[in-house]
Design a protein around this motif. Structure first.
Motif, PDB file in Angstrom:
ATOM      1  N   ASN A  61       0.850  -1.185   0.000  1.00 42.11           N
ATOM      2  CA  ASN A  61       0.000   0.000   0.000  1.00 42.11           C
ATOM      3  C   ASN A  61       0.896   1.249   0.000  1.00 42.11           C
ATOM      4  OD1 ASN A  61       0.676   0.707   2.792  1.00 42.11           O
ATOM      5  ND2 ASN A  61      -0.628  -1.021   3.361  1.00 42.11           N
ATOM      6  N   LYS A  62       0.264   2.423  -0.146  1.00 41.43           N
ATOM      7  CA  LYS A  62       1.031   3.669  -0.244  1.00 41.43           C
ATOM      8  C   LYS A  62       1.908   3.893   0.980  1.00 41.43           C
ATOM      9  CE  LYS A  62      -2.359   6.158  -3.031  1.00 41.43           C
ATOM     10  NZ  LYS A  62      -3.283   7.295  -3.075  1.00 41.43           N
ATOM     11  N   GLN A  63       1.340   3.715   2.157  1.00 42.63           N
ATOM     12  CA  GLN A  63       2.061   3.994   3.395  1.00 42.63           C
ATOM     13  C   GLN A  63       3.268   3.075   3.564  1.00 42.63           C
ATOM     14  OE1 GLN A  63       1.065   6.672   5.325  1.00 42.63           O
ATOM     15  NE2 GLN A  63       3.083   6.370   6.219  1.00 42.63           N
ATOM     16  N   GLN A  66       6.053   4.215   1.268  1.00 39.23           N
ATOM     17  CA  GLN A  66       6.670   5.448   1.779  1.00 39.23           C
ATOM     18  C   GLN A  66       7.526   5.161   3.006  1.00 39.23           C
ATOM     19  OE1 GLN A  66       3.018   7.574   2.432  1.00 39.23           O
ATOM     20  NE2 GLN A  66       3.327   8.862   0.624  1.00 39.23           N
ATOM     21  N   GLN A 127       8.917  13.185  -3.629  1.00 40.14           N
ATOM     22  CA  GLN A 127       8.198  11.906  -3.583  1.00 40.14           C
ATOM     23  C   GLN A 127       7.211  11.743  -4.732  1.00 40.14           C
ATOM     24  OE1 GLN A 127       6.643  10.517   0.231  1.00 40.14           O
ATOM     25  NE2 GLN A 127       4.664  10.438  -0.758  1.00 40.14           N
ATOM     26  N   GLN A 128       7.215  10.556  -5.323  1.00 35.76           N
ATOM     27  CA  GLN A 128       6.235  10.187  -6.342  1.00 35.76           C
ATOM     28  C   GLN A 128       5.711   8.796  -5.999  1.00 35.76           C
ATOM     29  OE1 GLN A 128       8.874  10.296  -9.732  1.00 35.76           O
ATOM     30  NE2 GLN A 128       7.948  12.195 -10.447  1.00 35.76           N
ATOM     31  N   LEU A 129       4.402   8.638  -6.014  1.00 32.95           N
ATOM     32  CA  LEU A 129       3.792   7.329  -5.791  1.00 32.95           C
ATOM     33  C   LEU A 129       3.217   6.822  -7.101  1.00 32.95           C
ATOM     34  CD1 LEU A 129       2.061   7.871  -2.362  1.00 32.95           C
ATOM     35  CD2 LEU A 129       3.710   6.095  -2.891  1.00 32.95           C
ATOM     36  N   LYS A 131       1.163   3.530  -8.846  1.00 30.97           N
ATOM     37  CA  LYS A 131       0.406   2.290  -8.672  1.00 30.97           C
ATOM     38  C   LYS A 131       0.995   1.246  -9.616  1.00 30.97           C
ATOM     39  CE  LYS A 131      -3.336  -0.173  -7.514  1.00 30.97           C
ATOM     40  NZ  LYS A 131      -3.054  -1.223  -6.610  1.00 30.97           N
ATOM     41  N   TYR A 136       2.273  -0.563  -4.606  1.00 32.64           N
ATOM     42  CA  TYR A 136       2.743   0.771  -4.961  1.00 32.64           C
ATOM     43  C   TYR A 136       4.264   0.815  -4.995  1.00 32.64           C
ATOM     44  CZ  TYR A 136      -1.876   2.762  -4.496  1.00 32.64           C
ATOM     45  OH  TYR A 136      -3.192   3.072  -4.691  1.00 32.64           O
ATOM     46  N   CYS A 138       7.219   3.771  -4.549  1.00 30.95           N
ATOM     47  CA  CYS A 138       7.467   5.139  -4.094  1.00 30.95           C
ATOM     48  C   CYS A 138       8.876   5.532  -4.527  1.00 30.95           C
ATOM     49  CB  CYS A 138       7.344   5.236  -2.577  1.00 30.95           C
ATOM     50  SG  CYS A 138       7.643   6.902  -1.944  1.00 30.95           S
TER      51      CYS A 138
END
Length: 166
Positions: A61-63, A66, A127-129, A131, A136, A138
């Motif tokens: 996931n995104k978190q 990161q 930062q770039q996320l 999909k 994800y 990052c």
């Protein structure tokens, strides 16, 4: 006849239970490996032994993606080294088995967050996320104090000092 079959089945069952308990022994605590999945690239020197590293971390996931950036940047400096912009930095730990040879040290170092003393976290605005299939990716720039990290690893006896010669 039925009695003999029941008796034979009971003996076989008792033998299986005995064998299973005899070979089971104490369960060994499995070493949980930390997973490091990333790509690393040198951006520039940020002065006094600090390098700006572009790290590409992956997560479900995104978190998670990161959160792994700083740890992956430090891990990359220690075990992979990095290149880019015409520069090359060899990994601080040269041994292929460096992590496993010092498993307890590095496991604690990354699980307890000690690596955070040597990484600034994500530099603002970098930062770039993205999909991707399964989660994800990052991309971010992290400043790593390579000089202090090297000194820490030398003091812990993980690597030899630069002054110790070859």
């Amino acid at each position: 006849m039925k009695f003999k079959l029941i008796a034979l089945a009971a003996i076989i069952f008792a033998g299986m239970v005995f064998c299973a308990s005899a070979f089971a022994g104490k369960p060994k605590e499995a070493k949980k490996e930390l997973k490091f999945q990333y790509d690393i690239e040198y951006i520039k020197s940020a002065g006094d032994g600090v390098s700006s590293i572009k790290i590409f971390s992956y997560g479900g996931n995104k978190q998670e993606a990161q959160d792994r950036c700083a740890a992956n940047a430090v891990h990359g400096v220690i075990f992979k080294g990095y290149s880019g912009q015409g520069a090359y930095q060899a990994p601080l730990v040269k041994s292929v088995n460096g992590y496993n040879d010092n498993y307890d040290f590095f496991n604690d170092f990354f699980k307890n967050g000690d690596y955070g003393r040597y990484a600034s976290g994500i530099v603002d605005g970098t930062q770039q996320l993205i999909k991707i299939k399964g989660g994800y990716k990052c991309a971010a720039v992290v400043n790593v104090n390579v000089k202090m990290l090297r000194k820490h690893l030398e003091e812990a006896g993980i690597i030899k000092g630069l002054a110790s010669g070859f």
